[in-house]
Scaffold this motif. Sequence first.
Motif, short mmCIF file in Angstrom:
data_model
loop_
_atom_site.label_atom_id
_atom_site.label_comp_id
_atom_site.label_asym_id
_atom_site.label_seq_id
_atom_site.Cartn_x
_atom_site.Cartn_y
_atom_site.Cartn_z
N GLN A 289 0.82 -1.21 0.00
CA GLN A 289 0.00 0.00 0.00
C GLN A 289 0.86 1.26 0.00
O GLN A 289 0.41 2.31 -0.44
N MET A 290 2.11 1.15 0.46
CA MET A 290 3.03 2.29 0.38
C MET A 290 3.40 2.53 -1.09
O MET A 290 3.38 3.65 -1.57
N PHE A 291 3.72 1.45 -1.80
CA PHE A 291 4.09 1.60 -3.22
C PHE A 291 2.91 2.08 -4.07
O PHE A 291 3.10 2.74 -5.08
N ARG A 292 1.67 1.73 -3.65
CA ARG A 292 0.49 2.17 -4.40
C ARG A 292 0.08 3.60 -4.03
O ARG A 292 -0.84 4.15 -4.62
N GLY A 293 0.76 4.20 -3.01
CA GLY A 293 0.35 5.53 -2.54
C GLY A 293 -0.98 5.47 -1.82
O GLY A 293 -1.74 6.44 -1.83
N LYS A 294 -1.29 4.31 -1.22
CA LYS A 294 -2.60 4.14 -0.56
C LYS A 294 -2.43 3.76 0.91
O LYS A 294 -3.14 2.89 1.42
N LEU A 295 -1.49 4.43 1.59
CA LEU A 295 -1.26 4.11 3.00
C LEU A 295 -2.52 4.32 3.84
O LEU A 295 -2.77 3.58 4.80
N ALA A 296 -3.33 5.31 3.45
CA ALA A 296 -4.53 5.61 4.25
C ALA A 296 -5.47 4.41 4.32
O ALA A 296 -6.21 4.25 5.29
N SER A 297 -5.40 3.52 3.30
CA SER A 297 -6.29 2.34 3.31
C SER A 297 -5.98 1.43 4.49
O SER A 297 -6.81 0.61 4.89
N LEU A 298 -4.76 1.56 5.04
CA LEU A 298 -4.37 0.70 6.17
C LEU A 298 -4.93 1.22 7.49
O LEU A 298 -4.93 0.50 8.49
N ASP A 299 -5.35 2.48 7.50
CA ASP A 299 -5.73 3.09 8.78
C ASP A 299 -7.18 2.81 9.15
O ASP A 299 -7.58 3.06 10.27
N GLY A 300 -7.96 2.31 8.22
CA GLY A 300 -9.40 2.13 8.46
C GLY A 300 -9.72 1.00 9.44
O GLY A 300 -8.88 0.25 9.84
#
Length: 300
Positions: A289-300
């Motif tokens: 998710q870091m490589f996809r630029g989607k770190l926020a998806s981990l916070d849910g």
Amino acid sequence: MTTQVAFIGLGAMGAGMAANQAKAGRQVHAFDLSQAALDKAVAAGCRPAASVAEAVKDADIVITMLPAGAHVRAVYGDEVLAHAPKSALLIDCSTIDVDSARAVGEQARAAGLRFADAPVSGGVMAAEAGSLAFMVGCEADDYAAFEDALTPMARAVFHAGGLGSGQAAKICNNMLLGISMIGTCEAFALAEKLGLEPERFFEIASKSSGQCWSLTSYSPWPGPVEAAPSNRNYEGGFLTALMLKDLKLAQEAAARSGATTPLGAQAEALYALFDGLGYGQKDFSAMLQMFRGKLASLDG
Ligand code: NAD
């Protein structure tokens, strides 16, 4: 006669391992600095000991499962070697640096005791299920006795070689795993950017030369591998913080031995970054998710 086991270090891993020794009909004398950890071991069938010295005094087998090399050096140097019977088998299952494992093993040998470094592959669930894999570093003549001692906690036991070889096998394996997981994450992130369906990429790469365990048994992309932590928002599994610990040990060992491990160094830097961003308690495959630029998806 009932086999007497001393078990020191009853944390996330040690709790299940000590319980499996007790389930095998062995008398387990347990000790931990934490009263809560000790109480849990007693509930699982172990006997509480008031100190390391008391736990090991009549032991046939001493098992330690401690955080790091400094703890292992202190527990053996200050207490186990002075108080365990000379006939006891000493087994350290912690993941520690090769130098500490060799130093403690040499000290044990000088004191007339048999020692093995026997780190594990597998996490808390495998520790509870008695399905860990052990990589054992010990004298060849002693291996059969160590294998028998580890069996109640194991799905597999390997003799890696002499003292320190168990730790060497563990850090080399985990460095390879850390690198291959990053490669797998990068490949998924690139496939997505190129408009290639990630599930289709999984099918193709699984049957092509990019195939590896990180892809086919532990896919960081949610979906294709049902049991993978990617399907549980990367909860559980193998924590990023623990992968980082192992990669640091690998880099220390590389520096001391003069080995060239540039990808290992890059992997350590990337897991340190991911850990520093606050994701140390996520499974290591969450790096995707870091490589996809989607770190926020981990916070849910
Ligand atoms: P943990 O922190 O949960 O447990 C360590 C325990 O050791 C704690 O209960 C602590 O109180 C105890 N302890 C520390 N110093 C002590 C001392 N002097 N005397 C008695 N007890 C002492 O850690 P863990 O997750 O169980 O990991 C243990 C080892 O196993 C580490 O080396 C780790 O790298 C390795 N490991 C962990 C995992 C995992 O998934 N957790 C997987 C493979 C290997």
